[in-house]
Design a protein around this motif. Sequence first.
Motif, short mmCIF file in Angstrom:
data_model
loop_
_atom_site.label_atom_id
_atom_site.label_comp_id
_atom_site.label_asym_id
_atom_site.label_seq_id
_atom_site.Cartn_x
_atom_site.Cartn_y
_atom_site.Cartn_z
N ILE A 118 0.85 -1.19 0.00
CA ILE A 118 0.00 0.00 0.00
C ILE A 118 0.88 1.24 0.00
N PRO A 119 0.30 2.42 -0.23
CA PRO A 119 1.09 3.66 -0.19
C PRO A 119 1.55 3.98 1.23
N ALA A 120 2.69 4.68 1.31
CA ALA A 120 3.26 5.03 2.61
C ALA A 120 3.99 6.35 2.52
N VAL A 121 3.98 7.07 3.64
CA VAL A 121 4.86 8.21 3.81
C VAL A 121 6.05 7.72 4.63
N MET A 122 7.23 7.78 4.04
CA MET A 122 8.42 7.27 4.70
C MET A 122 8.91 8.27 5.75
N ALA A 123 9.83 7.81 6.59
CA ALA A 123 10.33 8.66 7.67
C ALA A 123 11.02 9.91 7.16
N ASN A 124 11.55 9.86 5.93
CA ASN A 124 12.21 11.05 5.35
C ASN A 124 11.22 11.98 4.65
N GLY A 125 9.93 11.66 4.71
CA GLY A 125 8.90 12.50 4.12
C GLY A 125 8.52 12.16 2.69
N SER A 126 9.26 11.25 2.06
CA SER A 126 8.94 10.86 0.69
C SER A 126 7.75 9.90 0.68
N LEU A 165 0.72 9.52 18.30
CA LEU A 165 1.80 9.49 17.31
C LEU A 165 3.03 10.24 17.81
N ILE A 166 2.82 11.33 18.51
CA ILE A 166 3.95 12.08 19.07
C ILE A 166 4.60 11.29 20.20
N ALA A 167 3.79 10.63 21.04
CA ALA A 167 4.35 9.81 22.13
C ALA A 167 5.23 8.70 21.58
N GLY A 198 4.03 18.52 13.99
CA GLY A 198 5.17 19.39 14.28
C GLY A 198 6.29 19.41 13.27
N GLY A 199 6.09 18.82 12.09
CA GLY A 199 7.08 18.97 11.03
C GLY A 199 7.85 17.73 10.64
N SER A 200 7.92 16.74 11.52
CA SER A 200 8.66 15.52 11.15
C SER A 200 8.16 14.34 11.97
N LEU A 201 8.37 13.15 11.40
CA LEU A 201 8.00 11.91 12.07
C LEU A 201 9.07 10.89 11.71
N ASN A 202 9.57 10.18 12.71
CA ASN A 202 10.70 9.29 12.51
C ASN A 202 10.31 7.83 12.29
#
Length: 202
Positions: A14-22, A55-57, A97-101
């Motif tokens: 399935i589609p995904a948003v990777m940790a680098n934002g791509s 998600l932030i936790a 907040g701008g990023s997700l790892n």
Amino acid sequence: MKNFIGKKFIDFTIPAVMANGSINKNFNFYKETENKNILIFFYPMDFTFVCPSELIAINNRINDFKSRNVEVLGISVDSCYSHNAWIKTSLENGGLGGSLNYVLLSDIKKDISSYLGILDDISGVSYRASFVLDVFKTVRVQHINDFPIGRNIDEYVRLFDAISFYNEYGNVCQAGWVSGSSGIKPSSDGIGSFLKSNYKNL
């Protein structure tokens, strides 16, 4: 929710948003998580209320998961474009907040949530379902929360420690087990000895 304990989790692409934002339009679950323990958690929707806190936790504890060889995957019925917009939205506006790892997956066709039995028929979104998998993709733990009840993320870190402890030593994990505890020898003598010494602390 159907019972998947002891069974291999389904594979999917399935589609995904990777940790680098791509955006990866063809994220294959088995391939991308090879030789990893896995926490895959479903949440209702982007731009909601309890969801960003969860998600932030998880993001705040991502190094705890990585140190245990755990790949974390979030998933909802939103599109990848919604995920991306939510990630980029400021905290004060209810965003991430701008990023997700870690990776966010898009179950936009709702096939996975439907198969797992975690899709709410009325709202058309997934409950707060969590699956803890070992490196063989076997489901060791599955949980489901109703919409207004957020998850305790530290508990998932503890569960991976418990799985690792059992795999290494063969002792089972008593109520409230934490890393560093001895566990219980899985025998009549083992449980008897443990309870005699520890029943007041349970």
